[in-house]
Motif scaffolding. Sequence first.
Motif, PDB file in Angstrom:
ATOM      1  N   SER A 239      11.912  -8.420   7.550  1.00  0.00           N
ATOM      2  CA  SER A 239      11.868  -7.911   6.180  1.00  0.00           C
ATOM      3  C   SER A 239      10.437  -7.781   5.672  1.00  0.00           C
ATOM      4  N   HIS A 240       9.590  -8.737   6.043  1.00  0.00           N
ATOM      5  CA  HIS A 240       8.175  -8.645   5.684  1.00  0.00           C
ATOM      6  C   HIS A 240       7.557  -7.374   6.268  1.00  0.00           C
ATOM      7  N   LEU A 241       7.935  -7.030   7.498  1.00  0.00           N
ATOM      8  CA  LEU A 241       7.389  -5.827   8.128  1.00  0.00           C
ATOM      9  C   LEU A 241       7.774  -4.576   7.348  1.00  0.00           C
ATOM     10  N   VAL A 242       9.026  -4.501   6.908  1.00  0.00           N
ATOM     11  CA  VAL A 242       9.482  -3.337   6.151  1.00  0.00           C
ATOM     12  C   VAL A 242       8.645  -3.148   4.893  1.00  0.00           C
ATOM     13  N   LEU A 243       8.412  -4.233   4.168  1.00  0.00           N
ATOM     14  CA  LEU A 243       7.605  -4.157   2.946  1.00  0.00           C
ATOM     15  C   LEU A 243       6.142  -3.859   3.258  1.00  0.00           C
ATOM     16  N   ALA A 244       5.616  -4.497   4.313  1.00  0.00           N
ATOM     17  CA  ALA A 244       4.209  -4.301   4.669  1.00  0.00           C
ATOM     18  C   ALA A 244       3.943  -2.860   5.083  1.00  0.00           C
ATOM     19  N   ALA A 245       4.922  -2.226   5.744  1.00  0.00           N
ATOM     20  CA  ALA A 245       4.738  -0.841   6.179  1.00  0.00           C
ATOM     21  C   ALA A 245       4.554   0.083   4.984  1.00  0.00           C
ATOM     22  N   ARG A 246       5.368  -0.113   3.964  1.00  0.00           N
ATOM     23  CA  ARG A 246       5.266   0.717   2.762  1.00  0.00           C
ATOM     24  C   ARG A 246       3.914   0.510   2.089  1.00  0.00           C
ATOM     25  N   GLN A 247       3.487  -0.743   1.958  1.00  0.00           N
ATOM     26  CA  GLN A 247       2.236  -1.050   1.280  1.00  0.00           C
ATOM     27  C   GLN A 247       1.022  -0.564   2.073  1.00  0.00           C
ATOM     28  N   ALA A 248       1.058  -0.746   3.396  1.00  0.00           N
ATOM     29  CA  ALA A 248      -0.089  -0.358   4.217  1.00  0.00           C
ATOM     30  C   ALA A 248      -0.271   1.150   4.238  1.00  0.00           C
ATOM     31  N   ALA A 249       0.825   1.892   4.350  1.00  0.00           N
ATOM     32  CA  ALA A 249       0.716   3.354   4.394  1.00  0.00           C
ATOM     33  C   ALA A 249       0.219   3.910   3.071  1.00  0.00           C
ATOM     34  N   ALA A 250       0.589   3.267   1.976  1.00  0.00           N
ATOM     35  CA  ALA A 250       0.142   3.735   0.663  1.00  0.00           C
ATOM     36  C   ALA A 250      -1.371   3.654   0.519  1.00  0.00           C
ATOM     37  N   GLY A 251      -2.007   2.805   1.325  1.00  0.00           N
ATOM     38  CA  GLY A 251      -3.457   2.652   1.245  1.00  0.00           C
ATOM     39  C   GLY A 251      -4.231   3.545   2.178  1.00  0.00           C
ATOM     40  N   VAL A 252      -3.551   4.406   2.944  1.00  0.00           N
ATOM     41  CA  VAL A 252      -4.214   5.318   3.885  1.00  0.00           C
ATOM     42  C   VAL A 252      -3.848   6.747   3.500  1.00  0.00           C
ATOM     43  N   GLU A 253      -4.828   7.541   3.141  1.00  0.00           N
ATOM     44  CA  GLU A 253      -4.580   8.893   2.655  1.00  0.00           C
ATOM     45  C   GLU A 253      -3.807   9.717   3.688  1.00  0.00           C
ATOM     46  N   GLY A 254      -2.703  10.290   3.251  1.00  0.00           N
ATOM     47  CA  GLY A 254      -1.910  11.160   4.106  1.00  0.00           C
ATOM     48  C   GLY A 254      -1.001  10.445   5.085  1.00  0.00           C
ATOM     49  N   ALA A 255      -0.987   9.110   5.065  1.00  0.00           N
ATOM     50  CA  ALA A 255      -0.184   8.357   6.033  1.00  0.00           C
ATOM     51  C   ALA A 255       1.242   8.170   5.541  1.00  0.00           C
ATOM     52  N   ARG A 256       2.154   7.979   6.508  1.00  0.00           N
ATOM     53  CA  ARG A 256       3.553   7.662   6.205  1.00  0.00           C
ATOM     54  C   ARG A 256       4.012   6.602   7.191  1.00  0.00           C
ATOM     55  N   ALA A 257       4.679   5.591   6.708  1.00  0.00           N
ATOM     56  CA  ALA A 257       5.252   4.556   7.568  1.00  0.00           C
ATOM     57  C   ALA A 257       6.659   4.265   7.076  1.00  0.00           C
ATOM     58  N   ASP A 281       8.456   4.159  12.210  1.00  0.00           N
ATOM     59  CA  ASP A 281       7.909   5.504  12.403  1.00  0.00           C
ATOM     60  C   ASP A 281       6.622   5.587  11.589  1.00  0.00           C
ATOM     61  N   VAL A 282       5.499   5.883  12.253  1.00  0.00           N
ATOM     62  CA  VAL A 282       4.205   5.917  11.572  1.00  0.00           C
ATOM     63  C   VAL A 282       3.518   7.245  11.855  1.00  0.00           C
ATOM     64  N   ARG A 283       2.949   7.856  10.807  1.00  0.00           N
ATOM     65  CA  ARG A 283       2.299   9.170  10.932  1.00  0.00           C
ATOM     66  C   ARG A 283       1.078   9.233  10.015  1.00  0.00           C
ATOM     67  N   SER A 284       0.102  10.017  10.436  1.00  0.00           N
ATOM     68  CA  SER A 284      -1.038  10.330   9.571  1.00  0.00           C
ATOM     69  C   SER A 284      -1.764  11.538  10.166  1.00  0.00           C
ATOM     70  N   PRO A 285      -2.688  12.145   9.403  1.00  0.00           N
ATOM     71  CA  PRO A 285      -3.374  13.328   9.917  1.00  0.00           C
ATOM     72  C   PRO A 285      -4.300  13.048  11.098  1.00  0.00           C
ATOM     73  N   PHE A 286      -4.627  11.791  11.355  1.00  0.00           N
ATOM     74  CA  PHE A 286      -5.590  11.469  12.404  1.00  0.00           C
ATOM     75  C   PHE A 286      -5.043  10.398  13.334  1.00  0.00           C
ATOM     76  N   GLU A 287      -5.232  10.625  14.654  1.00  0.00           N
ATOM     77  CA  GLU A 287      -4.708   9.682  15.640  1.00  0.00           C
ATOM     78  C   GLU A 287      -5.228   8.269  15.401  1.00  0.00           C
ATOM     79  N   GLU A 288      -6.544   8.151  15.153  1.00  0.00           N
ATOM     80  CA  GLU A 288      -7.119   6.814  15.046  1.00  0.00           C
ATOM     81  C   GLU A 288      -6.580   6.057  13.831  1.00  0.00           C
ATOM     82  N   ARG A 289      -6.333   6.770  12.736  1.00  0.00           N
ATOM     83  CA  ARG A 289      -5.782   6.108  11.549  1.00  0.00           C
ATOM     84  C   ARG A 289      -4.343   5.651  11.799  1.00  0.00           C
TER      85      ARG A 289
END
Length: 404
Positions: A239-257, A281-289
């Motif tokens: 459950s922590h992972l589910v919440l952390a994914a939402r929070q972490a992606a919100a801090g990276v421009e263009g990212a989705r988790a 499922d994780v996505r962003s405009p750049f591979e390294e991000r």
Amino acid sequence: MATPNELLAQIADVGVDGKRGGYSRHVFDRAEHELRDWFTEQARARGMEVNTDANANLWAWWGEPGPDAVVTGSHLDSVPGGGALDGPLGVASSLAALDRLRAEGVRPRRPLAVTVFAEEEGGRFGVPCLGSRLLAGTIDPDRVRELRDPTGVGFAEAMRSAGLSPEGLGRDDEALSRIGRFVELHVEQGRGLVDRQRPVAVASSILAHGRWRFRFEGQGDHAGTTPMDDRRDPMLPASHLVLAARQAAAGVEGARATAGRMVPTPGGTNVVASTVDVWLDVRSPFEERTRELVLALSETARARAADEGCRVEITEESWADTVSFDAALRDNLTEVLDGAPALPTGAGHDAGVLAARTPSAMLFVRNPTGISHAPEEHAEPDDCAEGAVALARVLEHLTEGERS
């Protein structure tokens, strides 16, 4: 001359999901088999030669198969409870575009084919774009043969049950050598066209994306007799992972988790789970991000698992780099379509897989809500018709069609 919506109406009852809503059409199941039969019947009714390659992809040829062919098409499978257009619109539009070319007396000077790729969504075996990945040689066929669906049925077993042989899976150089250009039409999965007041766009790129499975292992126990302090409950770090994914992606421009699937074992209401699987499922405009985001989430998962006395195993199930579609082909199609806008997308596609092997392009049909992978997915019939007209113009141009 059929319209895309008239063709889609013929399969509207296939794979209806009474529980989730929408459609559930997965590779080698009954619904997908019916759709493959439908496509084969439609193609043969148009005088096309149809065959199935060693990777379960369907090919229908207008005229003799040959090198430097122009290939279009999409897929017929869906996510669980998906919409009616994701995949089938591209197939129906391909058939409708061919009808238009014939009605207008266009004769292609290059070979022309429509293809239906197998298991694009990964809805049954977890890996997206399996048919095109196998064709292009970007996934190990031995790995694919060992994949299992949620009920434990293996890919090889399911393929045999569909009357196909899994022994020939893998890179198909003969098929690849025939593809001179590939163009896939797809319903837009976003709202990029709404404000532009255009029914059709050309794709510019696809975000880097991948899928990871996090398996949290703890100790199964009785929900009523196990004190809270004595528990090793894998549901907590999951459950922590589910919440952390939402929070972490919100801090990276263009990212989705997205944590779209969580499966506890044994799954009883009065049972402390022994394991919990979470698919991310994780996505962003750049591979390294994208990679950095997954690394950070993996560290979070390990730390939270340790806090609960659990362990976590992390498996990368699929990965696709950022795809930038062939710029010359993209610009050419933009010109053919009177300045159609170019849009990026966060969704993966078979065209993105083939882009590393041959010049590839995509057309998007306007989606007024932007919703996809859900029953509310929609495009207006007039826009679908415009998409087929646009595809016909593109195919005529790329095949150097002659008008009689």
